[in-house]
Design an enzyme around this catalytic site. Structure first.
Site, short mmCIF file in Angstrom:
data_model
loop_
_atom_site.label_atom_id
_atom_site.label_comp_id
_atom_site.label_asym_id
_atom_site.label_seq_id
_atom_site.Cartn_x
_atom_site.Cartn_y
_atom_site.Cartn_z
N HIS A 290 -8.40 11.32 -33.42
CA HIS A 290 -8.67 12.15 -34.60
C HIS A 290 -7.59 11.92 -35.66
O HIS A 290 -7.88 11.80 -36.84
CB HIS A 290 -8.68 13.64 -34.24
N LYS B 101 -21.13 26.80 -26.21
CA LYS B 101 -20.30 25.72 -25.65
C LYS B 101 -19.04 26.30 -25.00
O LYS B 101 -18.45 27.25 -25.50
CB LYS B 101 -19.87 24.78 -26.78
N ARG C 131 -16.61 5.27 -32.68
CA ARG C 131 -15.89 4.53 -31.64
C ARG C 131 -16.71 3.42 -31.02
O ARG C 131 -16.18 2.41 -30.57
CB ARG C 131 -15.48 5.48 -30.50
N SER D 259 -11.42 13.52 -26.50
CA SER D 259 -10.95 14.84 -26.06
C SER D 259 -11.37 15.10 -24.62
O SER D 259 -10.64 15.74 -23.85
CB SER D 259 -11.51 15.94 -26.96
P1 ADP Z 1 -17.75 16.64 -31.80
O1 ADP Z 1 -17.99 17.62 -30.70
O2 ADP Z 1 -18.29 17.08 -33.12
O3 ADP Z 1 -18.10 15.20 -31.48
P2 ADP Z 1 -15.00 15.81 -31.52
O4 ADP Z 1 -13.79 16.65 -31.73
O5 ADP Z 1 -15.23 15.22 -30.19
O6 ADP Z 1 -16.19 16.73 -32.01
O7 ADP Z 1 -15.01 14.61 -32.57
C1 ADP Z 1 -14.89 14.83 -33.96
C2 ADP Z 1 -14.99 13.49 -34.70
O8 ADP Z 1 -13.89 12.66 -34.33
C3 ADP Z 1 -16.23 12.66 -34.36
O9 ADP Z 1 -16.68 12.00 -35.54
C4 ADP Z 1 -15.73 11.64 -33.37
O10 ADP Z 1 -16.50 10.46 -33.40
C5 ADP Z 1 -14.34 11.39 -33.93
N1 ADP Z 1 -13.45 10.83 -32.92
C6 ADP Z 1 -13.07 11.37 -31.74
N2 ADP Z 1 -12.24 10.55 -31.07
C7 ADP Z 1 -12.10 9.43 -31.85
C8 ADP Z 1 -11.40 8.19 -31.70
N3 ADP Z 1 -10.68 7.91 -30.62
N4 ADP Z 1 -11.50 7.28 -32.70
C9 ADP Z 1 -12.26 7.54 -33.79
N5 ADP Z 1 -12.95 8.69 -34.00
C10 ADP Z 1 -12.88 9.63 -33.04
#
Ligand code: ADP
Length: 155
Positions: free
Chosen positions: A17, A41, A90, A127
């Site tokens: 992030h 959730k 990703r 995450s």
């Molecule tokens: P959600 O539940 O909305 O997917 P996340 O917190 O998992 O929430 O992800 C938020 C955003 O961050 C998403 O667009 C996800 O693709 C991006 N993201 C998460 N990890 C990475 C990473 N390692 N590299 C690039 N983008 C990421």
């Protein structure tokens, strides 16, 4: 004024992030990192913890604010006059999922989604993997911002 919302669960914020947010700074005047609250959730970290993790990671950055929201992301964007949604990609699975949502969001509201491709160094980070490591008492400190790693170590 280019205002973008970066929506997500951030349970917890990771270096993946952080990479996307840092690289988006030159593109926008203001970035709202928006933690979506979905009552159905189950989260590992409370909303306060997740908010604090993000605030600590970007405390010196004037362009960034951290908020929470419920309901549709496009409705939240409209309520704060944001014209862009920021998301990270990703892998092909992210693309398939994000494509339908971004197209629907644009149809519903005209809001454009801006995608940044993950950096090679952080593309494997998620995450959910961090949560798995933490649950099993492993060391996730290389995958999260320093302030979050310190918090894990204190627990
Ligand atoms: P959600 O539940 O909305 O997917 P996340 O917190 O998992 O929430 O992800 C938020 C955003 O961050 C998403 O667009 C996800 O693709 C991006 N993201 C998460 N990890 C990475 C990473 N390692 N590299 C690039 N983008 C990421």
């Amino acid at each position: 004024m280019r205002k973008a919302v970066f929506p997500g669960s951030f349970d917890p914020i990771t270096l993946g992030h952080v990479d996307i947010i840092s690289r988006s700074l030159p593109l926008f005047d203001e970035i709202i990192i928006a933690i979506g609250i979905n009552a159905k959730k189950k989260y590992m970290f409370s909303i306060e913890e997740r908010k604090r993790f993000i605030q600590n990671a970007f405390f010196a950055e004037q362009k960034i604010t951290v908020e929470t929201y419920t309901g549709l992301t496009v409705d939240y964007c409209k309520s704060i006059n944001a014209d862009f949604i920021l998301r990270g990609l990703r892998n092909p699975a992210d693309f398939d999922f994000e494509k339908a949502i971004a197209q629907t969001n644009r149809k519903l509201s005209g809001i454009e989604t801006v995608f940044l491709l993950t950096s090679a160094e952080t593309s494997y980070i998620s995450s959910s993997i961090v949560r798995d490591i933490v649950k099993n008492n492993g060391d996730a400190s290389s995958l999260v911002p320093k302030t979050v790693a310190e918090y894990f170590n204190k627990e």
